[in-house]
Design a protein around this motif. Structure first.
Motif, PDB file in Angstrom:
ATOM      1  N   MET A  63       0.756  -1.092   0.007  1.00 50.71           N
ATOM      2  CA  MET A  63       0.016   0.051   0.005  1.00 50.71           C
ATOM      3  C   MET A  63       0.785   1.221  -0.019  1.00 50.71           C
ATOM      4  SD  MET A  63      -3.264  -0.833  -0.182  1.00 50.71           S
ATOM      5  CE  MET A  63      -4.265   0.422   0.514  1.00 50.71           C
ATOM      6  N   THR A  64       1.986   1.196   0.594  1.00 54.74           N
ATOM      7  CA  THR A  64       2.940   2.504   0.650  1.00 54.74           C
ATOM      8  C   THR A  64       3.438   2.359  -0.719  1.00 54.74           C
ATOM      9  OG1 THR A  64       4.740   1.232   1.768  1.00 54.74           O
ATOM     10  CG2 THR A  64       3.448   2.279   3.143  1.00 54.74           C
ATOM     11  N   ASP A  65       3.657   1.642  -1.440  1.00 57.25           N
ATOM     12  CA  ASP A  65       4.222   1.801  -2.873  1.00 57.25           C
ATOM     13  C   ASP A  65       3.255   2.389  -3.938  1.00 57.25           C
ATOM     14  OD1 ASP A  65       5.382   1.200  -5.530  1.00 57.25           O
ATOM     15  OD2 ASP A  65       6.410  -0.455  -4.499  1.00 57.25           O
ATOM     16  N   LEU A  66       1.999   1.838  -3.652  1.00 55.87           N
ATOM     17  CA  LEU A  66       1.018   2.443  -4.364  1.00 55.87           C
ATOM     18  C   LEU A  66       0.728   3.848  -4.039  1.00 55.87           C
ATOM     19  CD1 LEU A  66      -1.624  -0.386  -4.478  1.00 55.87           C
ATOM     20  CD2 LEU A  66       0.094   0.181  -6.132  1.00 55.87           C
ATOM     21  N   ALA A  67       0.902   4.215  -2.767  1.00 55.91           N
ATOM     22  CA  ALA A  67       0.893   5.695  -2.393  1.00 55.91           C
ATOM     23  C   ALA A  67       1.736   6.733  -2.804  1.00 55.91           C
ATOM     24  CB  ALA A  67       0.560   5.672  -0.787  1.00 55.91           C
ATOM     25  N   GLU A  68       2.865   5.917  -3.054  1.00 60.63           N
ATOM     26  CA  GLU A  68       4.187   6.959  -3.435  1.00 60.63           C
ATOM     27  C   GLU A  68       3.962   7.064  -5.113  1.00 60.63           C
ATOM     28  OE1 GLU A  68       7.439   4.452  -1.608  1.00 60.63           O
ATOM     29  OE2 GLU A  68       7.436   6.183  -0.130  1.00 60.63           O
ATOM     30  N   SER A  69       3.249   6.377  -5.654  1.00 60.20           N
ATOM     31  CA  SER A  69       3.332   5.977  -7.066  1.00 60.20           C
ATOM     32  C   SER A  69       2.264   7.056  -7.695  1.00 60.20           C
ATOM     33  CB  SER A  69       2.609   4.727  -7.584  1.00 60.20           C
ATOM     34  OG  SER A  69       3.699   3.716  -6.888  1.00 60.20           O
ATOM     35  N   ASP A  70       2.213   7.212  -9.118  1.00 60.58           N
ATOM     36  CA  ASP A  70       1.409   8.358  -9.619  1.00 60.58           C
ATOM     37  C   ASP A  70      -0.137   7.574  -9.406  1.00 60.58           C
ATOM     38  OD1 ASP A  70      -0.181   9.654 -11.433  1.00 60.58           O
ATOM     39  OD2 ASP A  70       1.229   9.581 -12.965  1.00 60.58           O
ATOM     40  N   PRO A  71      -0.828   8.743  -8.816  1.00 61.26           N
ATOM     41  CA  PRO A  71      -2.228   8.319  -8.469  1.00 61.26           C
ATOM     42  C   PRO A  71      -3.041   7.829  -9.816  1.00 61.26           C
ATOM     43  CG  PRO A  71      -2.218  10.325  -8.122  1.00 61.26           C
ATOM     44  CD  PRO A  71      -0.787  10.159  -8.345  1.00 61.26           C
ATOM     45  N   GLU A  72      -2.604   8.417 -11.029  1.00 56.10           N
ATOM     46  CA  GLU A  72      -3.366   8.206 -12.237  1.00 56.10           C
ATOM     47  C   GLU A  72      -3.209   6.877 -12.743  1.00 56.10           C
ATOM     48  OE1 GLU A  72      -6.143  10.293 -12.840  1.00 56.10           O
ATOM     49  OE2 GLU A  72      -5.470  11.265 -11.053  1.00 56.10           O
TER      50      GLU A  72
ATOM     51  N   SER B 235      -7.178   8.856  -1.805  1.00 58.90           N
ATOM     52  CA  SER B 235      -5.851   9.396  -1.683  1.00 58.90           C
ATOM     53  C   SER B 235      -5.188   8.859  -0.334  1.00 58.90           C
ATOM     54  CB  SER B 235      -5.952  10.909  -1.657  1.00 58.90           C
ATOM     55  OG  SER B 235      -6.775  11.336  -0.675  1.00 58.90           O
ATOM     56  N   PRO B 236      -3.915   8.732  -0.190  1.00 62.36           N
ATOM     57  CA  PRO B 236      -3.354   7.711   1.000  1.00 62.36           C
ATOM     58  C   PRO B 236      -3.817   8.494   2.555  1.00 62.36           C
ATOM     59  CG  PRO B 236      -1.864   8.434  -0.694  1.00 62.36           C
ATOM     60  CD  PRO B 236      -3.028   9.342  -1.086  1.00 62.36           C
ATOM     61  N   GLU B 237      -4.199   9.949   2.426  1.00 65.03           N
ATOM     62  CA  GLU B 237      -4.310  10.283   3.811  1.00 65.03           C
ATOM     63  C   GLU B 237      -5.829   9.811   4.399  1.00 65.03           C
ATOM     64  OE1 GLU B 237      -5.334  13.314   0.701  1.00 65.03           O
ATOM     65  OE2 GLU B 237      -3.619  12.348   1.215  1.00 65.03           O
ATOM     66  N   ASN B 238      -6.593   9.226   3.456  1.00 63.21           N
ATOM     67  CA  ASN B 238      -7.895   8.722   3.663  1.00 63.21           C
ATOM     68  C   ASN B 238      -8.177   7.236   3.953  1.00 63.21           C
ATOM     69  OD1 ASN B 238      -9.209  11.365   3.418  1.00 63.21           O
ATOM     70  ND2 ASN B 238      -9.210  10.995   1.075  1.00 63.21           N
ATOM     71  N   TYR B 239      -6.971   6.561   4.079  1.00 63.81           N
ATOM     72  CA  TYR B 239      -6.788   4.953   4.372  1.00 63.81           C
ATOM     73  C   TYR B 239      -6.231   5.138   6.056  1.00 63.81           C
ATOM     74  CZ  TYR B 239      -6.787   3.455  -0.256  1.00 63.81           C
ATOM     75  OH  TYR B 239      -7.336   3.438  -1.606  1.00 63.81           O
ATOM     76  N   THR B 240      -6.958   4.442   6.941  1.00 58.47           N
ATOM     77  CA  THR B 240      -6.089   4.242   8.216  1.00 58.47           C
ATOM     78  C   THR B 240      -5.466   2.638   7.928  1.00 58.47           C
ATOM     79  OG1 THR B 240      -8.023   2.861   9.149  1.00 58.47           O
ATOM     80  CG2 THR B 240      -8.185   5.500   9.231  1.00 58.47           C
ATOM     81  N   ILE B 241      -4.239   2.905   8.685  1.00 65.01           N
ATOM     82  CA  ILE B 241      -3.687   1.623   8.701  1.00 65.01           C
ATOM     83  C   ILE B 241      -4.434   0.327   9.201  1.00 65.01           C
ATOM     84  CG2 ILE B 241      -1.673   0.321   9.773  1.00 65.01           C
ATOM     85  CD1 ILE B 241      -0.990   2.651   7.489  1.00 65.01           C
TER      86      ILE B 241
END
Length: 127
Positions: A1-10, A57-63
């Motif tokens: 999930m962190t890898d996807l969060a660091e990638s281009d969201p599109e 977006s990453p800030e909208n996911y809780t661990i």
């Protein structure tokens, strides 16, 4: 999930690339991503430009929601449903402990975890 969060969201990140980056088998990673997809946390696309990306977006996911999707219930005790033996004093402890665990994992979002990863530059080796 962190890898996807660091990638281009599109863009979709190919499964083989994720597998290579994290030294995980494609089959194992695919099982995890299928579960995350079923729970609506990621979306997948098949084909040449396919792969996986975050739904929000990453800030909208809780661990906590990520862990519950992949690991199930985070309770530190085994399921004793149907067991007639109970130790009320211990029940209070385990209930409080479970609350602390859930409160903690729900207080951290994916973006915060990504930021911590960015702060760590790793080790530099010089020869």
């Amino acid at each position: 999930m962190t890898d996807l969060a660091e990638s281009d969201p599109e863009k979709y990140v190919p499964l083989k690339l994720l597998s290579h980056r994290h030294n995980l088998s494609v089959k194992y990673l695919e099982q995890i991503l299928i579960q995350l997809s079923k729970d609506g946390l990621v979306m997948g696309l098949r084909g040449n430009n396919g792969g996986y990306k975050l739904v929000k977006s990453p800030e909208n996911y809780t661990i906590g929601e990520i862990l519950r999707s992949t690991e199930g219930d985070l309770s530190p005790r085994s399921n004793t449903e149907g067991n007639s033996v109970s130790n009320v004093g211990n029940d209070y402890f385990w209930n409080d402990f479970e609350k602390v665990i859930n409160d903690y994992v729900d207080s951290i979002n994916l973006e915060q975890l990504v930021e911590k990863n960015r702060e760590f530059n790793g080790f530099d080796y010089y020869i």
